[in-house]
Scaffold this active site. Structure first.
Site, PDB file in Angstrom:
ATOM      1  N   LYS A  47       0.846  -1.206   0.000  1.00  0.00           N
ATOM      2  CA  LYS A  47       0.000   0.000   0.000  1.00  0.00           C
ATOM      3  C   LYS A  47       0.876   1.249   0.000  1.00  0.00           C
ATOM      4  CE  LYS A  47      -3.959  -2.079   2.365  1.00  0.00           C
ATOM      5  NZ  LYS A  47      -4.567  -2.343   3.662  1.00  0.00           N
ATOM      6  N   GLN A  91      -4.441  -0.969   9.948  1.00  0.00           N
ATOM      7  CA  GLN A  91      -4.400  -2.279   9.289  1.00  0.00           C
ATOM      8  C   GLN A  91      -5.000  -3.360  10.203  1.00  0.00           C
ATOM      9  OE1 GLN A  91      -3.336  -2.939   6.080  1.00  0.00           O
ATOM     10  NE2 GLN A  91      -3.979  -5.042   6.398  1.00  0.00           N
ATOM     11  N   ASP A 116     -10.996   4.015   5.374  1.00  0.00           N
ATOM     12  CA  ASP A 116     -11.642   2.712   5.193  1.00  0.00           C
ATOM     13  C   ASP A 116     -13.154   2.789   5.362  1.00  0.00           C
ATOM     14  OD1 ASP A 116      -9.681   0.923   4.443  1.00  0.00           O
ATOM     15  OD2 ASP A 116      -8.941   0.675   6.481  1.00  0.00           O
TER      16      ASP A 116
END
Ligand code: NAD
Length: 278
Positions: A47, A91, A116
């Site tokens: 990422k 994460q 997210d």
């Protein structure tokens, strides 16, 4: 049709890169990794590398797995306050004792920096039809589906899996497309029968070969979210791909389907957040 998530994601990333240039500044994404889960390490490094290519500054914070939930909350709150940080990505999964606090910790993220889209506020907004930031995986599924068929009105979708990360927000997104949505999960009876009438099947369980040909109507669209690592190291999804693919109108492979699109959605969400702020 095998839906090429990798290509669609690459095209989307190119467009995000152009739009980031037009922003006039480099967005900053804070990526928090707690502990040393080998898969998570690979994911965050990928990422961060991709972010840099797109003109995004990715700051990786690799934190100790023995830290307390309180300490992690304090860390997130500092990032919330930092005006130089545009987006925060925590994460998952969190290691050890932190795992049970996952949603509390996610909720510590400022909803305006929640790339997210998993804070209560962003999930709630989606639920009432006033979407803020939409969670990446459900958004990825819808984008791939629309790539095959623009108008989804009235189609019957069966969503398998009811997690807050995938199944539940996905069902909301599909409802907003005027689809008829059936939610199913591990306690559902007659899953095969329910699926076999569906125009669209989206499976997010992590159970390999859950979806076999007897679950799939001829001409259905099948989106496979599941990720399962076989003993051989090979990655497979929820769908028995080779047996099911010939029956479908379109199907996503694993790997190369939903996975790359989910990552592309992080960049799109971050860009949207920066545009709004601007
Ligand atoms: P989760 O464990 O939180 O949820 C799994 C869901 O599957 C549960 O709701 C459970 O009820 C349901 N389920 C389990 N066994 C079932 C069965 N036999 N029949 C019907 N339903 C069943 O997991 P999650 O976070 O929602 O992720 C689901 C899968 O998707 C995992 O394999 C995960 O790795 C993968 N995933 C992939 C991406 C991606 O980008 N491709 C993103 C997120 C999750």
């Amino acid at each position: 049709v095998i839906i090429d998530g990798k290509k669609i994601a690459t095209d989307l990333q190119k467009s995000v890169k152009e739009r980031i240039k037009a922003l006039g500044f480099s967005p900053t994404l804070a990526v928090i990794l707690v502990g040393d889960n080998p898969a998570s390490l690979i994911y965050v490094n990928n990422k961060c590398k991709t972010a840099e290519k797109l003109g995004i500054k990715a700051n990786l914070y690799h934190l100790s797995p023995v830290m307390t939930a309180e300490a992690l909350k304090a860390f997130i709150k500092d990032l919330n306050k930092d005006p130089a940080v545009n987006g925060i990505l925590l994460q998952l999964p969190l290691p050890g004792t932190l795992e049970k606090d996952t949603f509390d910790l996610i909720n510590t993220i400022d909803p305006a920096k929640d790339v997210d889209g998993l804070t209560q506020e962003n999930l709630g907004r989606l639920f009432v039809g006033r979407a803020g930031i939409i969670p990446g995986t459900p958004k990825a599924c819808l984008t791939l589906l629309k790539n095959v068929q623009k108008n989804l009105k009235g189609l019957h979708a069966v969503v398998i899996g009811r997690s807050l990360l995938v199944g539940r927000p996905l069902a909301q997104l599909l409802l907003q497309e005027d689809m008829t949505v059936t939610m199913t999960h591990s306690k559902t009876k007659n899953l095969e029968k329910i699926c076999s009438g569906a125009d669209v099947i989206i499976s997010a369980t992590g159970v390999p070969h859950l979806i076999t040909p007897s679950c799939v109507k001829k001409g259905a669209i099948v989106i496979d979210v599941g990720i399962h690592r076989l003993e051989s190291g090979k990655i497979t999804g929820d769908v028995d791909f080779d047996a099911v693919a010939p029956l479908t109108k379109a199907i996503t492979p694993v790997p190369g389907g939903v996975g790359p699109m989910t990552i592309a959605m992080i960049w799109e969400n971050l860009l949207m957040m920066c545009q709004r702020k601007k």
